[in-house]
Design an enzyme around this catalytic site. Structure first.
Site, PDB file in Angstrom:
ATOM      1  N   ASP A 275      14.778  49.873  69.822  1.00 58.24           N
ATOM      2  CA  ASP A 275      13.690  49.600  69.950  1.00 58.24           C
ATOM      3  C   ASP A 275      12.935  48.552  68.894  1.00 58.24           C
ATOM      4  OD1 ASP A 275      10.928  50.091  71.135  1.00 58.24           O
ATOM      5  OD2 ASP A 275      10.323  51.223  69.107  1.00 58.24           O
TER       6      ASP A 275
ATOM      7  N   GLU B  31      12.092  39.991  64.993  1.00 60.47           N
ATOM      8  CA  GLU B  31      11.027  40.329  65.813  1.00 60.47           C
ATOM      9  C   GLU B  31       9.893  39.168  65.869  1.00 60.47           C
ATOM     10  OE1 GLU B  31       9.421  44.239  65.939  1.00 60.47           O
ATOM     11  OE2 GLU B  31      11.365  45.051  65.443  1.00 60.47           O
TER      12      GLU B  31
ATOM     13  N   HIS C  65       9.758  47.127  70.381  1.00 62.79           N
ATOM     14  CA  HIS C  65       9.194  47.714  69.417  1.00 62.79           C
ATOM     15  C   HIS C  65       7.835  48.499  70.147  1.00 62.79           C
ATOM     16  CE1 HIS C  65       8.222  47.486  65.004  1.00 62.79           C
ATOM     17  NE2 HIS C  65       7.770  48.646  65.362  1.00 62.79           N
TER      18      HIS C  65
ATOM     19  N   GLY D  97       7.763  52.124  70.120  1.00 62.02           N
ATOM     20  CA  GLY D  97       7.776  53.284  69.416  1.00 62.02           C
ATOM     21  C   GLY D  97       6.203  54.056  69.282  1.00 62.02           C
TER      22      GLY D  97
HETATM   23  P1  NAD Z   1       9.506  58.841  56.498  1.00 57.86           P
HETATM   24  O1  NAD Z   1       9.068  58.313  55.129  1.00 57.86           O
HETATM   25  O2  NAD Z   1       8.650  60.094  56.883  1.00 57.86           O
HETATM   26  O3  NAD Z   1      11.117  59.292  56.569  1.00 57.86           O
HETATM   27  C1  NAD Z   1      12.007  58.451  56.272  1.00 57.86           C
HETATM   28  C2  NAD Z   1      13.134  59.186  55.796  1.00 57.86           C
HETATM   29  O4  NAD Z   1      14.215  58.717  55.337  1.00 57.86           O
HETATM   30  C3  NAD Z   1      12.842  60.262  54.414  1.00 57.86           C
HETATM   31  O5  NAD Z   1      13.054  61.653  54.536  1.00 57.86           O
HETATM   32  C4  NAD Z   1      13.981  59.454  53.334  1.00 57.86           C
HETATM   33  O6  NAD Z   1      14.500  60.481  52.503  1.00 57.86           O
HETATM   34  C5  NAD Z   1      14.961  59.128  54.246  1.00 57.86           C
HETATM   35  N1  NAD Z   1      15.710  57.951  53.750  1.00 57.86           N
HETATM   36  C6  NAD Z   1      15.308  57.026  52.752  1.00 57.86           C
HETATM   37  N2  NAD Z   1      16.623  56.202  52.399  1.00 57.86           N
HETATM   38  C7  NAD Z   1      17.647  57.021  53.133  1.00 57.86           C
HETATM   39  C8  NAD Z   1      18.897  56.597  53.080  1.00 57.86           C
HETATM   40  N3  NAD Z   1      19.399  55.667  52.396  1.00 57.86           N
HETATM   41  N4  NAD Z   1      19.600  57.421  53.721  1.00 57.86           N
HETATM   42  C9  NAD Z   1      19.418  58.281  54.558  1.00 57.86           C
HETATM   43  N5  NAD Z   1      17.885  58.708  54.569  1.00 57.86           N
HETATM   44  C10 NAD Z   1      17.260  57.922  53.924  1.00 57.86           C
HETATM   45  O7  NAD Z   1       9.317  57.972  57.697  1.00 57.86           O
HETATM   46  P2  NAD Z   1       8.918  58.146  59.042  1.00 57.86           P
HETATM   47  O8  NAD Z   1       7.535  58.116  59.344  1.00 57.86           O
HETATM   48  O9  NAD Z   1       9.707  59.062  59.666  1.00 57.86           O
HETATM   49  O10 NAD Z   1       9.472  56.535  59.516  1.00 57.86           O
HETATM   50  C11 NAD Z   1      10.784  56.383  59.773  1.00 57.86           C
HETATM   51  C12 NAD Z   1      11.055  54.913  60.170  1.00 57.86           C
HETATM   52  O11 NAD Z   1      10.484  54.760  61.606  1.00 57.86           O
HETATM   53  C13 NAD Z   1      10.428  53.957  59.327  1.00 57.86           C
HETATM   54  O12 NAD Z   1      11.300  52.961  59.098  1.00 57.86           O
HETATM   55  C14 NAD Z   1       9.122  53.323  59.988  1.00 57.86           C
HETATM   56  O13 NAD Z   1       8.992  52.267  59.829  1.00 57.86           O
HETATM   57  C15 NAD Z   1       9.720  53.373  61.530  1.00 57.86           C
HETATM   58  N6  NAD Z   1       8.872  53.366  62.525  1.00 57.86           N
HETATM   59  C16 NAD Z   1       9.010  52.799  63.859  1.00 57.86           C
HETATM   60  C17 NAD Z   1       8.068  52.825  64.809  1.00 57.86           C
HETATM   61  C18 NAD Z   1       8.461  52.071  66.054  1.00 57.86           C
HETATM   62  O14 NAD Z   1       7.463  51.623  66.564  1.00 57.86           O
HETATM   63  N7  NAD Z   1       9.777  51.996  66.425  1.00 57.86           N
HETATM   64  C19 NAD Z   1       6.815  53.760  64.506  1.00 57.86           C
HETATM   65  C20 NAD Z   1       6.911  54.430  63.504  1.00 57.86           C
HETATM   66  C21 NAD Z   1       7.692  54.459  62.467  1.00 57.86           C
HETATM   67  C1  MLT Z   2       5.301  51.349  62.253  1.00 59.27           C
HETATM   68  O1  MLT Z   2       5.852  51.231  61.443  1.00 59.27           O
HETATM   69  O2  MLT Z   2       4.097  52.360  62.195  1.00 59.27           O
HETATM   70  C2  MLT Z   2       5.800  51.162  63.714  1.00 59.27           C
HETATM   71  O3  MLT Z   2       6.595  50.194  63.494  1.00 59.27           O
HETATM   72  C3  MLT Z   2       4.723  50.612  64.664  1.00 59.27           C
HETATM   73  C4  MLT Z   2       3.837  49.673  64.440  1.00 59.27           C
HETATM   74  O4  MLT Z   2       4.453  48.571  63.869  1.00 59.27           O
HETATM   75  O5  MLT Z   2       2.497  49.493  64.894  1.00 59.27           O
END
Ligand code: NAD
Ligand code: MLT
Length: 527
Positions: free
Chosen positions: A256, A261, A279, A281
């Site tokens: 995703d 990007e 993207h 998510g």
């Molecule tokens: P979060 O901070 O709640 O969780 C991240 C986890 O990763 C934590 O528990 C941390 O301890 C762990 N971590 C950090 N470094 C690590 C490593 N080296 N090895 C293993 N684990 C490790 O974050 P979240 O809200 O769960 O978001 C996770 C990811 O998803 C982020 O990169 C965020 O930007 C991304 N995200 C993407 C979308 C999308 O649209 N695709 C949407 C929301 C979030």
């Molecule tokens: C985020 O980090 O919250 C996601 O990648 C979603 C977004 O960019 O809006």
């Protein structure tokens, strides 16, 4: 009136939160080229973004009025948070608002990978009826390896369990208890690589997680493994992944997010075994409303001084703890101002010792308050709770914090020593039983001074007549004395006299005080 610039598309329901308050003017200007953003950002108090706007150091340096950068979403890889911190700009995100959406998108991709949904759909569109080609696999009984068991990783684990999957997770920053509560088995990265039928990543992109999965790791995985990345591009190396899909080592992958990007080259999307979304998510109606409302509320509260939530560069203080720490924060900031005005030379080290009943608390906010108070009289630039620690570090000031629950004489005490290249200054402060901040020690002298208004600090020969002379000079100049203490280490030596004064003492009067009989030195400190 605060001016808020919204530079990425955001739900109108969220923006209404700001638009309906008379204190805010909201300008929505989307898809601004960096040069245009740089030219207009100087007029704004807050900048609201999603992931498209790149808030670089260049933009931040041009944003002279900016107080808050609000990110509607989680990832802050498009915001130079360090540059913002140095400038004292709060950077906040909205963790949580899009967790469910992203966990659901992950599940959708895991299932699409297992049942070739996207490929079968494309084939039907092209007029083919390929029932044999798109044989799938079940999730039931398979092992899902989750890398990063934070908010999204946890929600994915819960959902995958209901499919009868075995869940293993790698997260070096998570306690084993938390994983056990979830019924997830914690393993090391090797365990994930070796044992998983599916691997999904949910970490931020950091130096540790960039290229976490490359050719080398694919080689050690189970043949036919399936991979999903709904976190950040680059955690799984794209070029190596395509090779592993071509070789058949990896049976399928779903992405995703991408290294660049939007991607510059779309060739990889031609690979039959890759399911890809642009993207998406967090792209659900619910998540976008959630994050927009959250970020607008947070920015409004921060600008109106109603509290700072989800800031990544301000030490977070729980509201209940803040009630306890508030008088210590005030005391510590005043002690910072006092020490800054007493020291001479380049400060090398600051030792802060907390004693007594406060030591059970997390005291970072109290230390930061000291640094703010200490740096403010010294520097031209604005020092606040966001940038105080950065500035101290940048100036090479080492800050050492110690705690001791056992202290004598006081129920609580903050003792601070600032060591410069010329001398050391030591100040101790406490809270009175009615929680009033008090300075109780200056270098080796016990004193009793309040932390408001001005302090007149005299060092003098311990001889009779000092108080009479100083009282007379101040009285003749109509300057009121609010309080006074005398401190000495031994009779007849050098003594210290500290007077709380309501108003500033003109330099001409200070000269009279300095030339009074037996006065060695006199300093006026503004608190
Ligand atoms: P979060 O901070 O709640 O969780 C991240 C986890 O990763 C934590 O528990 C941390 O301890 C762990 N971590 C950090 N470094 C690590 C490593 N080296 N090895 C293993 N684990 C490790 O974050 P979240 O809200 O769960 O978001 C996770 C990811 O998803 C982020 O990169 C965020 O930007 C991304 N995200 C993407 C979308 C999308 O649209 N695709 C949407 C929301 C979030
Ligand atoms: C985020 O980090 O919250 C996601 O990648 C979603 C977004 O960019 O809006």
């Amino acid at each position: 009136m605060y001016k808020v610039l919204v530079s990425d598309a955001m739900s109108e329901e969220g923006l209404k939160v700001l638009k309906e308050q008379k204190e805010f003017q909201v300008d929505v200007k989307l898809k601004l080229p960096p040069e245009e953003l740089k030219a207009i950002v100087k007029d704004y108090d807050a900048l609201l973004v999603r992931s498209s706007t790149k808030v670089t150091k260049d933009i931040i340096d041009a944003a002279t009025k900016l107080k808050v950068i609000g990110r509607a979403g989680v990832g802050l890889d498009n915001v130079d948070a360090e540059a913002a911190s140095k400038r004292g700009i709060i950077v906040m995100n909205t963790p949580g608002g899009n967790t469910i959406s992203t966990a659901e998108q992950t599940m959708a991709l895991i299932m699409a990978l297992s049942r070739n949904t996207a490929q079968a759909n494309a084939s039907l569109r092209e007029g083919r009826w390929d029932r044999n080609k798109y044989m799938g696999v079940e999730l039931y009984g398979k092992t899902l390896g989750i890398v990063g068991l934070g908010r999204i990783g946890t929600e994915v684990a819960k959902r995958a369990m209901s499919f009868g999957m075995r869940i293993i997770a790698y997260d070096p920053y998570l306690t084993v208890e938390k994983a056990q509560e979830l019924g997830v088995e914690i393993v090391d990265l090797k365990g994930i690589i070796k044992d998983s039928d599916y691997i999904t990543v949910h970490t931020p992109i950091t130096n540790e997680t960039r290229n976490l999965f490359t050719e080398k790791e694919f080689a050690q995985m189970k043949p036919g493994v399936r991979l999903v990345n709904c976190a950040r591009g680059g955690i799984i190396n794209e070029a190596d992944l395509i090779k592993a899909l071509e070789s058949g080592k990896v049976a399928g992958a779903a992405l995703d997010v991408y290294e660049t990007e939007p991607p510059k080259d779309f060739t990889m999307f031609k690979n039959e075994k890759l399911v890809a979304t642009p993207h998406l998510g967090a792209s659900t109606e619910e998540a976008q409303v959630n994050v927009a409302i959250e970020v607008c509320r947070q920015v409004a509260d921060a600008l109106l001084g109603r509290g700072v939530k989800n800031a990544v560069n301000v030490p977070y203080v729980d509201p209940e703890l803040y009630k306890v720490l508030k008088p210590y924060i005030e005391l510590s900031e005043k002690m910072g101002g006092l020490i800054a005005q007493l020291t001479e030379g380049r400060t090398k080290e600051i030792k802060i010792q907390y004693g007594g009943d406060i030591v059970s608390h997390e005291l970072t906010p109290v230390t930061v308050a000291f640094l703010k108070g200490f740096l403010t009289p010294i520097l031209e630039e604005t020092v606040n709770y966001v940038n105080a620690s950065f500035i101290a570090k940048e100036r090479g000031i080492k800050v050492v914090e110690t705690k001791s629950s056992q202290i004598e004489e006081f129920a609580n005490l903050i003792s601070i020593e600032a060591q410069t290249d010329k001398a050391a200054v030591r100040v101790a402060g406490t809270l009175s039983p009615r929680k009033q901040p008090r300075i109780v020690k200056l270098n080796d002298f016990y004193v009793e001074a309040s932390t408001s208004g001005y302090l007149l600090i005299l060092s003098n020969e311990d001889k009779p007549g000092i108080i009479g002379q100083i009282g007379m000079i101040l009285g003749e100049n109509k300057i009121n004395i609010a309080g006074m203490t005398l401190g000495r280490t031994k009779a007849g030596g050098v003594a210290m006299t500290v007077l709380n004064i309501d108003e500033e003492i003109p330099e001409s009067v200070m000269k009279q005080i300095r030339s009074a009989k037996n006065v060695i030195d006199a300093k006026l400190i503004k608190l």
